[in-house]
Design a protein around this motif. Structure first.
Motif, PDB file in Angstrom:
ATOM      1  N   PRO A  11      -6.437   7.835  -9.853  1.00  0.00           N
ATOM      2  CA  PRO A  11      -4.568   6.790  -9.989  1.00  0.00           C
ATOM      3  C   PRO A  11      -4.381   5.636  -8.740  1.00  0.00           C
ATOM      4  O   PRO A  11      -3.975   4.739  -8.492  1.00  0.00           O
ATOM      5  N   TRP A  12      -5.269   6.348  -7.932  1.00  0.00           N
ATOM      6  CA  TRP A  12      -5.500   5.729  -6.073  1.00  0.00           C
ATOM      7  C   TRP A  12      -6.157   3.836  -6.334  1.00  0.00           C
ATOM      8  O   TRP A  12      -5.614   3.669  -5.591  1.00  0.00           O
ATOM      9  N   ARG A  13      -6.479   4.003  -7.442  1.00  0.00           N
ATOM     10  CA  ARG A  13      -7.102   2.754  -7.618  1.00  0.00           C
ATOM     11  C   ARG A  13      -6.029   1.223  -7.468  1.00  0.00           C
ATOM     12  O   ARG A  13      -6.442   0.297  -7.066  1.00  0.00           O
ATOM     13  N   ALA A  14      -5.137   1.715  -8.443  1.00  0.00           N
ATOM     14  CA  ALA A  14      -4.114   1.065  -8.715  1.00  0.00           C
ATOM     15  C   ALA A  14      -3.277   1.012  -7.222  1.00  0.00           C
ATOM     16  O   ALA A  14      -2.718  -0.412  -6.771  1.00  0.00           O
ATOM     17  N   THR A  15      -2.789   1.866  -6.238  1.00  0.00           N
ATOM     18  CA  THR A  15      -2.547   1.749  -5.123  1.00  0.00           C
ATOM     19  C   THR A  15      -3.059   1.130  -3.662  1.00  0.00           C
ATOM     20  O   THR A  15      -2.936   0.280  -3.079  1.00  0.00           O
ATOM     21  N   VAL A  16      -4.295   1.284  -4.257  1.00  0.00           N
ATOM     22  CA  VAL A  16      -5.595  -0.317  -3.298  1.00  0.00           C
ATOM     23  C   VAL A  16      -4.889  -1.552  -3.552  1.00  0.00           C
ATOM     24  O   VAL A  16      -6.266  -1.436  -4.713  1.00  0.00           O
ATOM     25  N   ARG A  17      -5.346  -2.065  -2.884  1.00  0.00           N
ATOM     26  CA  ARG A  17      -5.193  -3.568  -3.433  1.00  0.00           C
ATOM     27  C   ARG A  17      -5.198  -4.346  -1.901  1.00  0.00           C
ATOM     28  O   ARG A  17      -4.991  -4.498  -1.167  1.00  0.00           O
ATOM     29  N   ARG A  18      -6.888  -4.954  -2.339  1.00  0.00           N
ATOM     30  CA  ARG A  18      -6.972  -6.739  -0.853  1.00  0.00           C
ATOM     31  C   ARG A  18      -5.841  -7.506  -1.414  1.00  0.00           C
ATOM     32  O   ARG A  18      -5.290  -7.783  -1.901  1.00  0.00           O
ATOM     33  N   ASN A  19      -5.463  -7.970  -0.008  1.00  0.00           N
ATOM     34  CA  ASN A  19      -4.236  -8.530   0.525  1.00  0.00           C
ATOM     35  C   ASN A  19      -5.359  -9.904   0.682  1.00  0.00           C
ATOM     36  O   ASN A  19      -6.024 -10.080   1.595  1.00  0.00           O
ATOM     37  N   SER A  36      -6.662  12.641   6.651  1.00  0.00           N
ATOM     38  CA  SER A  36      -6.533  13.112   4.879  1.00  0.00           C
ATOM     39  C   SER A  36      -5.659  13.288   4.209  1.00  0.00           C
ATOM     40  O   SER A  36      -4.921  13.165   3.336  1.00  0.00           O
ATOM     41  N   THR A  37      -4.442  13.450   5.423  1.00  0.00           N
ATOM     42  CA  THR A  37      -2.933  13.470   5.202  1.00  0.00           C
ATOM     43  C   THR A  37      -2.585  11.908   4.183  1.00  0.00           C
ATOM     44  O   THR A  37      -1.743  12.371   3.910  1.00  0.00           O
ATOM     45  N   VAL A  38      -2.849  10.808   5.832  1.00  0.00           N
ATOM     46  CA  VAL A  38      -2.577   9.683   5.316  1.00  0.00           C
ATOM     47  C   VAL A  38      -3.089   9.382   3.968  1.00  0.00           C
ATOM     48  O   VAL A  38      -2.479   8.627   2.660  1.00  0.00           O
ATOM     49  N   HIS A  39      -4.324   9.687   3.718  1.00  0.00           N
ATOM     50  CA  HIS A  39      -5.316   9.102   2.248  1.00  0.00           C
ATOM     51  C   HIS A  39      -4.545   9.648   1.299  1.00  0.00           C
ATOM     52  O   HIS A  39      -4.483   9.095   0.014  1.00  0.00           O
ATOM     53  N   ARG A  40      -4.423  10.995   1.632  1.00  0.00           N
ATOM     54  CA  ARG A  40      -3.348  12.365  -0.256  1.00  0.00           C
ATOM     55  C   ARG A  40      -1.990  11.327  -0.604  1.00  0.00           C
ATOM     56  O   ARG A  40      -1.516  11.200  -0.992  1.00  0.00           O
ATOM     57  N   ALA A  41      -1.041  10.579   0.831  1.00  0.00           N
ATOM     58  CA  ALA A  41       0.237  10.711   0.494  1.00  0.00           C
ATOM     59  C   ALA A  41      -0.616   8.816  -0.217  1.00  0.00           C
ATOM     60  O   ALA A  41       0.067   8.150  -1.221  1.00  0.00           O
ATOM     61  N   ILE A  42      -1.963   7.703   0.048  1.00  0.00           N
ATOM     62  CA  ILE A  42      -2.239   6.429  -0.424  1.00  0.00           C
ATOM     63  C   ILE A  42      -2.675   6.738  -1.624  1.00  0.00           C
ATOM     64  O   ILE A  42      -2.054   6.413  -2.661  1.00  0.00           O
ATOM     65  N   LYS A  43      -3.697   7.966  -1.712  1.00  0.00           N
ATOM     66  CA  LYS A  43      -3.735   8.927  -3.535  1.00  0.00           C
ATOM     67  C   LYS A  43      -2.779   8.790  -4.338  1.00  0.00           C
ATOM     68  O   LYS A  43      -2.586   9.008  -5.265  1.00  0.00           O
ATOM     69  N   ALA A  44      -1.359   9.565  -3.595  1.00  0.00           N
ATOM     70  CA  ALA A  44      -0.380  10.143  -4.705  1.00  0.00           C
ATOM     71  C   ALA A  44       0.507   9.067  -4.853  1.00  0.00           C
ATOM     72  O   ALA A  44       1.443   9.175  -5.353  1.00  0.00           O
ATOM     73  N   GLY A  45       0.131   7.553  -4.413  1.00  0.00           N
ATOM     74  CA  GLY A  45       1.383   6.762  -4.498  1.00  0.00           C
ATOM     75  C   GLY A  45       2.455   6.307  -3.717  1.00  0.00           C
ATOM     76  O   GLY A  45       3.206   6.417  -4.061  1.00  0.00           O
ATOM     77  N   ARG A  46       2.971   7.572  -2.965  1.00  0.00           N
ATOM     78  CA  ARG A  46       3.678   7.346  -2.211  1.00  0.00           C
ATOM     79  C   ARG A  46       4.192   6.249  -0.981  1.00  0.00           C
ATOM     80  O   ARG A  46       4.696   5.673  -0.215  1.00  0.00           O
ATOM     81  N   ASP A  80       1.301  -0.889   6.178  1.00  0.00           N
ATOM     82  CA  ASP A  80       1.392  -1.584   6.707  1.00  0.00           C
ATOM     83  C   ASP A  80       2.657  -0.173   7.640  1.00  0.00           C
ATOM     84  O   ASP A  80       2.916   0.717   7.607  1.00  0.00           O
ATOM     85  N   LEU A  81       3.160  -0.641   8.950  1.00  0.00           N
ATOM     86  CA  LEU A  81       4.499   0.524   9.496  1.00  0.00           C
ATOM     87  C   LEU A  81       5.057   0.537   9.195  1.00  0.00           C
ATOM     88  O   LEU A  81       5.385   1.763   8.861  1.00  0.00           O
ATOM     89  N   ALA A  82       5.491  -0.545   8.077  1.00  0.00           N
ATOM     90  CA  ALA A  82       6.749  -0.389   7.112  1.00  0.00           C
ATOM     91  C   ALA A  82       7.030   0.826   6.330  1.00  0.00           C
ATOM     92  O   ALA A  82       8.237   1.501   6.301  1.00  0.00           O
ATOM     93  N   GLU A  83       5.765   0.727   5.827  1.00  0.00           N
ATOM     94  CA  GLU A  83       5.155   2.180   5.020  1.00  0.00           C
ATOM     95  C   GLU A  83       5.260   3.416   5.241  1.00  0.00           C
ATOM     96  O   GLU A  83       6.620   4.128   5.034  1.00  0.00           O
ATOM     97  N   LEU A  84       5.005   3.650   6.362  1.00  0.00           N
ATOM     98  CA  LEU A  84       5.083   4.612   7.580  1.00  0.00           C
ATOM     99  C   LEU A  84       6.328   4.930   7.582  1.00  0.00           C
ATOM    100  O   LEU A  84       6.494   6.368   7.501  1.00  0.00           O
ATOM    101  N   ILE A  85       7.205   4.452   8.195  1.00  0.00           N
ATOM    102  CA  ILE A  85       8.044   4.525   8.527  1.00  0.00           C
ATOM    103  C   ILE A  85       9.278   4.650   7.516  1.00  0.00           C
ATOM    104  O   ILE A  85      10.128   6.037   7.226  1.00  0.00           O
ATOM    105  N   ARG A  86       8.877   4.170   6.513  1.00  0.00           N
ATOM    106  CA  ARG A  86       9.810   4.516   4.818  1.00  0.00           C
ATOM    107  C   ARG A  86       9.331   6.156   4.760  1.00  0.00           C
ATOM    108  O   ARG A  86      10.333   6.996   4.079  1.00  0.00           O
ATOM    109  N   LEU A  87       7.589   6.520   4.900  1.00  0.00           N
ATOM    110  CA  LEU A  87       8.037   7.947   4.214  1.00  0.00           C
ATOM    111  C   LEU A  87       8.112   8.919   5.297  1.00  0.00           C
ATOM    112  O   LEU A  87       8.725   9.776   5.125  1.00  0.00           O
TER     113      LEU A  87
END
Length: 149
Positions: free
Chosen positions: A26-34, A60-70, A84-91
């Motif tokens: 599922p993480w393939r959908a959340t990682v995209r090229r800008n 690995s915690t950051v990678h798990r958050a990306i993989k889970a779509g958070r 993005d720093l904004a994504e990290l602040i949101r989470l």
């Protein structure tokens, strides 16, 4: 090739179904090229390692958050995954160690290094003295043996 029951997509066996579910990515959908030049470089983007250091967590915690779509991540031109720093602040809220800010433990790095070098020299001197004592002990004659009564 003969197909058996587990090869069919509608297999109802719970273990095989669970194993098949874990092979999806599922993480393939959340990682995209800008690729939009208008949005490239406008937001503060951190690599996964920088994000982990800013929040005091493991990469690995950051990678798990990306993989889970958070959080979503993009890939830079060199293939590095950035968030993005904004994504990290949101989470996770404001980072404990904002990017670019020096951590308190590294403030006196020169003093710590100097003290470490001095302690190392003192330990080396002590080891040399102990080796000298051992050599001196080996040169002494053996102690007298007690005579039998």
């Amino acid at each position: 090739m003969e197909l058996v029951a587990r090869d069919w997509p509608g297999d109802t066996h719970p273990i095989r179904r669970r194993c098949a579910a874990t092979t999806r990515r599922p993480w393939r959908a959340t990682v995209r090229r800008n690729t939009n030049p208008a949005t490239q470089g406008t937001a503060v983007q951190l690599t996964t390692g920088q994000a982990a250091a800013a929040y005091g967590v493991h990469r690995s915690t950051v990678h798990r958050a990306i993989k889970a779509g958070r959080i979503t991540a993009t890939r830079r031109g060199d293939g590095t995954r950035v968030v993005d720093l904004a994504e990290l602040i949101r989470l996770w809220g404001e980072p404990a160690h904002p990017p670019g800010e020096q951590r308190p433990g590294n403030a006196g790095g020169d003093d710590v290094q100097r003290e470490t070098v001095e302690a190392l020299r003192a330990l080396r001197d002590e080891v040399a003295a102990l080796r000298g004592e051992i050599a001196e002990q080996r040169r002494l004659p053996p102690p007298p043996t007690p005579s039998a009564f």
